[in-house]
Write an enzyme that holds these catalytic residues in place. Structure first.
Site, mmCIF file in Angstrom:
data_model
loop_
_atom_site.group_PDB
_atom_site.id
_atom_site.type_symbol
_atom_site.label_atom_id
_atom_site.label_comp_id
_atom_site.label_asym_id
_atom_site.label_seq_id
_atom_site.Cartn_x
_atom_site.Cartn_y
_atom_site.Cartn_z
ATOM 1 N N HIS A 129 -6.591 -6.962 -0.632
ATOM 2 C CA HIS A 129 -6.659 -5.512 -0.807
ATOM 3 C C HIS A 129 -5.772 -5.112 -1.984
ATOM 4 O O HIS A 129 -4.640 -5.583 -2.097
ATOM 5 C CB HIS A 129 -6.204 -4.783 0.452
ATOM 6 C CG HIS A 129 -6.985 -5.149 1.674
ATOM 7 N ND1 HIS A 129 -6.592 -6.159 2.526
ATOM 8 C CD2 HIS A 129 -8.136 -4.643 2.167
ATOM 9 C CE1 HIS A 129 -7.479 -6.259 3.505
ATOM 10 N NE2 HIS A 129 -8.426 -5.360 3.307
ATOM 11 N N ASP A 138 -3.014 -10.408 -2.615
ATOM 12 C CA ASP A 138 -3.600 -9.893 -1.389
ATOM 13 C C ASP A 138 -5.037 -9.458 -1.677
ATOM 14 O O ASP A 138 -5.339 -8.976 -2.769
ATOM 15 C CB ASP A 138 -2.778 -8.692 -0.901
ATOM 16 C CG ASP A 138 -3.146 -8.231 0.498
ATOM 17 O OD1 ASP A 138 -2.369 -8.510 1.429
ATOM 18 O OD2 ASP A 138 -4.200 -7.577 0.663
ATOM 19 N N HIS A 195 0.815 -1.225 0.000
ATOM 20 C CA HIS A 195 0.000 0.000 0.000
ATOM 21 C C HIS A 195 0.845 1.271 0.000
ATOM 22 O O HIS A 195 0.304 2.366 -0.176
ATOM 23 C CB HIS A 195 -0.935 0.034 1.212
ATOM 24 C CG HIS A 195 -2.026 -0.983 1.167
ATOM 25 N ND1 HIS A 195 -2.863 -1.123 0.073
ATOM 26 C CD2 HIS A 195 -2.420 -1.923 2.066
ATOM 27 C CE1 HIS A 195 -3.725 -2.107 0.308
ATOM 28 N NE2 HIS A 195 -3.475 -2.612 1.502
#
Length: 308
Positions: A164, A162, A125
């Site tokens: 996300h 993942d 992220h």
């Protein structure tokens, strides 16, 4: 050659607030499951501290300085609503980078068939100039650039399963056709990016999954979008952003995968690494927040890596 495992006690010293899902117990659960006799052949190596200069492969110097300045002398501070730092967080993040870069060296220089890095904090992220989503620096992006800088890799593929979306990796490589970024992820879900229409310079391949879908949809996304993109790209190295929070037990999402799905996806990427990349494959731990689901999924993933 064997499968190599990098980890380090400092990864347990990156502390988060009580109740935070990204906690040291995640690595303890992985350590316990990999202590089983089935993994006795793993080549276990202590992760080296990284060269801080390599952080600049993916992040600007002023951002790196801001992260360093945010590290507290005591206690835990908030970088943002989700992301925390404690006194050993800098060393943990730099050691995670060191492990990822060492893994790249290992597969290019023939010391390991493939490598799994069990490190934290995670990285996918972290955007060029923003730490977020539990992540300080984007380890996978740095490792990809390191492969290009040191080993003259012309093309690197990063596959992110993942649950996300890896907005940070997408941000860093948005206009760079030398790096392919493929992601399967739940949508809608944090961080809100990852639509099919987000294609960068033609090097971004997003395969969003609707909530409550499971194995068939995930595997179809791999077979129809991810794997053909890898075949067309013909990478010199495959890096996996290996989050295990798409497991059906995970509390932060609603995708219903099992450990068998991670075994299958690992095998598919190993086959592509054999076809295009001289078997060079590096896997970096990202998410996974149910300890049992995480442990079982990592066991399946590493077990498949060890089969060669």
């Amino acid at each position: 050659m064997t499968t190599r495992l990098y980890t380090h006690p400092v990864f347990l010293e990156h502390l988060t607030p009580p109740g935070h899902p990204e906690r040291p117990d995640r690595l303890r659960a992985i350590e316990r499951v990999l202590d089983d006799e089935a993994f006795s052949a793993l080549d276990r190596v202590e992760a080296p501290e990284g060269d801080e200069a390599t952080i600049l492969y993916a992040h600007p110097e002023d951002f790196v300085g801001r992260v360093r300045a945010a590290i507290p002398e005591t206690g835990i501070v908030s970088i943002d609503a989700d992301t925390s730092a404690s006194p050993k967080s800098w060393l943990a993040a730099v050691t995670a980078i060191g492990a990822a870069n060492a893994a790249v060296d290992d597969v290019f220089e023939g010391r390991a068939a493939n490598v799994f890095v069990a490190a934290r904090p995670p990285g996918h992220h972290a955007e060029k100039a923003t730490a977020m989503g539990f992540c300080l620096f984007n380890t996978a992006a740095i490792a990809a650039r390191y492969a290009q800088e040191k080993h003259l890799a012309e093309r690197v593929a990063i596959v992110d399963w993942d649950v996300h979306h890896g907005n940070g990796t997408q941000d860093i490589f948005w206009d760079d056709p030398s790096v392919l970024y493929c992601s399967t992820h739940q949508m809608p879900l944090y961080p809100g990016t990852g639509a099919k229409s987000e294609t960068g310079a033609g090097n971004i391949v997003n395969a969003p999954l609707a909530p409550s879908t499971g194995s068939d949809t995930f595997r179809d996304a791999f077979l129809s979008r991810v794997l053909p993109s890898i075949d067309a790209f013909q990478p010199d190295l495959i890096i996996i952003s290996a989050g295990f929070d798409a497991h059906h037990r995970d509390p932060l999402a609603a995708i219903n995968l099992t450990e068998d799905d991670f075994d299958w996806a690992t095998g598919q990427l190993m086959e592509r690494a054999g076809r295009h990349s001289g078997n060079r494959l590096v896997s970096l731990l990202e998410g996974g927040y149910d300890l049992q689901g995480l442990a079982f999924s990592v066991a399946a993933h590493v077990g498949r890596l060890m089969k060669g």
